[in-house]
Motif scaffolding. Structure first.
Motif, PDB file in Angstrom:
ATOM      1  N   THR A  58       0.814  -1.209   0.000  1.00  7.26           N
ATOM      2  CA  THR A  58       0.000   0.000   0.000  1.00  7.26           C
ATOM      3  C   THR A  58       0.852   1.265   0.000  1.00  7.26           C
ATOM      4  OG1 THR A  58      -1.648  -1.238   1.282  1.00  7.26           O
ATOM      5  CG2 THR A  58      -1.902   1.159   1.164  1.00  7.26           C
ATOM      6  N   PRO A  59       0.774   2.088  -1.058  1.00  4.39           N
ATOM      7  CA  PRO A  59       1.483   3.361  -1.054  1.00  4.39           C
ATOM      8  C   PRO A  59       1.058   4.221   0.145  1.00  4.39           C
ATOM      9  CG  PRO A  59       0.785   2.842  -3.271  1.00  4.39           C
ATOM     10  CD  PRO A  59       0.120   1.839  -2.358  1.00  4.39           C
ATOM     11  N   GLY A  60       2.035   4.928   0.720  1.00  2.00           N
ATOM     12  CA  GLY A  60       1.782   5.783   1.866  1.00  2.00           C
ATOM     13  C   GLY A  60       1.878   5.074   3.207  1.00  2.00           C
ATOM     14  N   VAL A  61       2.014   3.767   3.187  1.00  2.00           N
ATOM     15  CA  VAL A  61       2.068   2.988   4.427  1.00  2.00           C
ATOM     16  C   VAL A  61       3.505   2.616   4.755  1.00  2.00           C
ATOM     17  CG1 VAL A  61       1.402   0.771   5.480  1.00  2.00           C
ATOM     18  CG2 VAL A  61      -0.266   2.096   4.177  1.00  2.00           C
ATOM     19  N   GLY A  62       3.823   2.622   6.057  1.00  2.00           N
ATOM     20  CA  GLY A  62       5.136   2.227   6.549  1.00  2.00           C
ATOM     21  C   GLY A  62       5.158   2.294   8.059  1.00  2.00           C
ATOM     22  N   PRO A  63       6.280   1.984   8.661  1.00  2.00           N
ATOM     23  CA  PRO A  63       6.379   2.039  10.118  1.00  2.00           C
ATOM     24  C   PRO A  63       6.173   3.465  10.642  1.00  2.00           C
ATOM     25  CG  PRO A  63       8.227   0.839   9.178  1.00  2.00           C
ATOM     26  CD  PRO A  63       7.507   1.491   8.041  1.00  2.00           C
ATOM     27  N   ARG A  64       5.624   3.567  11.840  1.00  2.00           N
ATOM     28  CA  ARG A  64       5.423   4.893  12.464  1.00  2.00           C
ATOM     29  C   ARG A  64       6.757   5.486  12.887  1.00  2.00           C
ATOM     30  NH1 ARG A  64       2.199   2.467  17.501  1.00  2.00           N
ATOM     31  NH2 ARG A  64       1.094   1.751  15.698  1.00  2.00           N
ATOM     32  N   HIS A  96      13.047   8.389  12.988  1.00  2.00           N
ATOM     33  CA  HIS A  96      12.916   8.063  11.567  1.00  2.00           C
ATOM     34  C   HIS A  96      11.671   7.227  11.307  1.00  2.00           C
ATOM     35  CE1 HIS A  96      15.362   4.872  13.435  1.00  2.00           C
ATOM     36  NE2 HIS A  96      14.692   4.063  12.633  1.00  2.00           N
ATOM     37  N   ARG A  97      11.279   7.242  10.058  1.00  2.00           N
ATOM     38  CA  ARG A  97      10.195   6.396   9.552  1.00  2.00           C
ATOM     39  C   ARG A  97      10.356   6.339   8.043  1.00  2.00           C
ATOM     40  NH1 ARG A  97       5.707   8.719   7.231  1.00  2.00           N
ATOM     41  NH2 ARG A  97       5.643  10.996   7.255  1.00  2.00           N
ATOM     42  N   PHE A  98       9.604   5.450   7.404  1.00  4.10           N
ATOM     43  CA  PHE A  98       9.599   5.418   5.945  1.00  4.10           C
ATOM     44  C   PHE A  98       8.235   4.955   5.478  1.00  4.10           C
ATOM     45  CE2 PHE A  98      11.318   1.290   7.231  1.00  4.10           C
ATOM     46  CZ  PHE A  98      10.630   0.384   6.438  1.00  4.10           C
ATOM     47  N   GLU A  99       7.970   5.204   4.192  1.00  2.00           N
ATOM     48  CA  GLU A  99       6.694   4.789   3.627  1.00  2.00           C
ATOM     49  C   GLU A  99       6.886   4.351   2.182  1.00  2.00           C
ATOM     50  OE1 GLU A  99       4.869   9.094   2.267  1.00  2.00           O
ATOM     51  OE2 GLU A  99       4.647   8.491   4.372  1.00  2.00           O
TER      52      GLU A  99
END
Length: 129
Positions: free
Chosen positions: A54-60, A102-105
């Motif tokens: 899912t685009p836009g989704v990643g770890p908080r 940090h986080r990424f998506e």
């Protein structure tokens, strides 16, 4: 030319045996997810597999008391590391320094798959959002 970065006679084995553990099921149709603490296999790093379709989704947003190295295996990601924003694609590596939130998506299109190396024998994390 072959590499010769050190003299092997200067390093003595420490007696640890080789070890193996399962991080993810490569036959699964879903994105890889899993973690292996280094302590479980006698190693100095913890390894995570993270994936999402899912685009836009990643770890908080979170932080660790040690460095984290991200390897983008598939897809495109946007990393937020402190005040920096870095886009990375399959084959690229990003460093999250110790103590820096940090986080990424997933940028899409398609699946994002990463291998995340925690420079610690166990996973230690504080979520910030």
């Amino acid at each position: 030319m072959p590499r010769q970065d050190f003299d092997p006679a200067t390093v003595k084995p420490d007696g640890r045996p080789a070890a193996r553990a399962t991080l993810f099921d490569p036959a699964a149709e879903v994105p890889w997810r899993g973690s292996i603490d280094g302590i479980a296999i006698g190693g100095p790093v913890t390894v995570l597999a993270y994936g999402t379709d899912t685009p836009g989704v990643g770890p908080r947003l979170h932080v660790h008391p040690y460095d984290e190295t991200f390897i983008v295996v598939q897809g495109n990601a946007r990393f937020f590391v402190g005040d920096m924003t870095l886009d990375a694609s399959a084959g690229e590596v990003v460093l999250g320094p110790a103590g820096v939130p940090h986080r990424f998506e997933n940028l899409g299109p398609g699946r994002l798959q990463t291998i995340d190396i925690h420079h610690s024998p166990r996973w230690i994390q504080t979520d910030l959002e």
